[in-house]
Design an enzyme around this catalytic site. Structure first.
Site, PDB file in Angstrom:
ATOM      1  N   ASP A   9      -8.086   7.314   2.185  1.00 51.05           N
ATOM      2  CA  ASP A   9      -9.266   6.485   2.325  1.00 51.05           C
ATOM      3  C   ASP A   9     -10.183   6.780   1.131  1.00 51.05           C
ATOM      4  OD1 ASP A   9     -11.343   4.910   3.795  1.00 51.05           O
ATOM      5  OD2 ASP A   9     -12.327   6.866   3.802  1.00 51.05           O
ATOM      6  N   SER A 122      -8.108   1.233   1.324  1.00 43.44           N
ATOM      7  CA  SER A 122      -9.552   1.186   1.573  1.00 43.44           C
ATOM      8  C   SER A 122     -10.035  -0.188   2.006  1.00 43.44           C
ATOM      9  CB  SER A 122     -10.279   1.586   0.282  1.00 43.44           C
ATOM     10  OG  SER A 122     -11.673   1.418   0.403  1.00 43.44           O
TER      11      SER A 122
END
Length: 230
Positions: A9, A122
């Site tokens: 992430d 992301s």
């Protein structure tokens, strides 16, 4: 199976989402933030995540740049800062140039030297991710920057996690997914990834049907974890 692919992430995990407010608060033109930037950054981040989930549930997708700006507008009004000249534009500019956590580049370099594939997965739009990586001097440390814009829905929808297998052709069990967001780490565990939650703030584990396999307190521990799992 051994870990072949390490997926990260971006916001809150590799990049410090409080950095925009923190840096603006040190600038003479934005001294209004000096005494409240920490609280303000939390409000902005929480509203940003709320909006991604609400847009995913309702099918009203907009890219992360727009969502970030809308969350910022709410936070500015909530903290009585909506009328501060130039503050919104400055914060949005700083969000494209967030500070990376200091251990991130060395950690990624170690994974690359160990022959592991590395990528970002992301909510960020492709342009935002490219800018953040370049600003942090981390060009060349990723095989790819995977964005939810490819599928038009935000995490934790499974179609976002599907992007990893589509790009790398790996089994889910070969993926170490790393996130500082407890809900993201939990959902990725439910999807079938090996997950590591980077719990920087010593928060409780999310009460969801799935739990991360590993709980760490910073990114520096990732290479040794991957070695142990390989």
């Amino acid at each position: 199976m051994p870990i072949t692919t390490c997926i990260f992430d971006a916001y809150g995990t590799l990049f410090d989402v409080s950095a925009a407010a923190r840096r603006a608060a040190t600038e003479p033109d934005h001294a209004c933030l000096a005494g409240l930037w920490t609280e303000f950054a939390v409000t902005w981040r929480e509203k940003q995540l709320d909006y991604t989930w609400l847009r995913a549930i309702t099918g009203a997708h907009a890219d992360f740049r727009q969502v970030t700006g809308e969350a910022l507008d709410w936070a500015l009004e909530a903290h009585g800062l909506a009328g501060e000249a130039g503050l919104r534009a400055r914060l949005m500019a700083l969000y494209r140039d967030l500070d990376a956590y200091p251990e991130a580049p060395a950690m990624l370099g170690a994974l690359r030297r160990a022959g592991k594939a590395t990528a970002i997965l992301s909510n960020g739009s492709p342009g935002m991710l490219a800018d953040a990586v370049a600003a942090a001097g981390m060009d060349g440390l990723f095989d790819d920057l995977l964005s939810v814009e490819t599928v038009g829905i935000y995490k934790p929808h499974p179609s976002v996690y599907d992007l990893v297998g589509r790009r790398f052709g790996c089994d889910r069990s070969e993926v170490l997914f790393v996130s500082s967001n407890g809900w993201d780490a939990a959902a990725a565990a439910g999807y079938g990834f090996v997950t590591a939650w980077v719990d920087r703030n010593r928060a409780p584990v999310e009460r969801l049907p799935w739990r991360p396999a590993h709980v760490l307190h910073d990114l520096a521990e990732i290479p040794s974890l991957v070695e142990a799992l390989s």
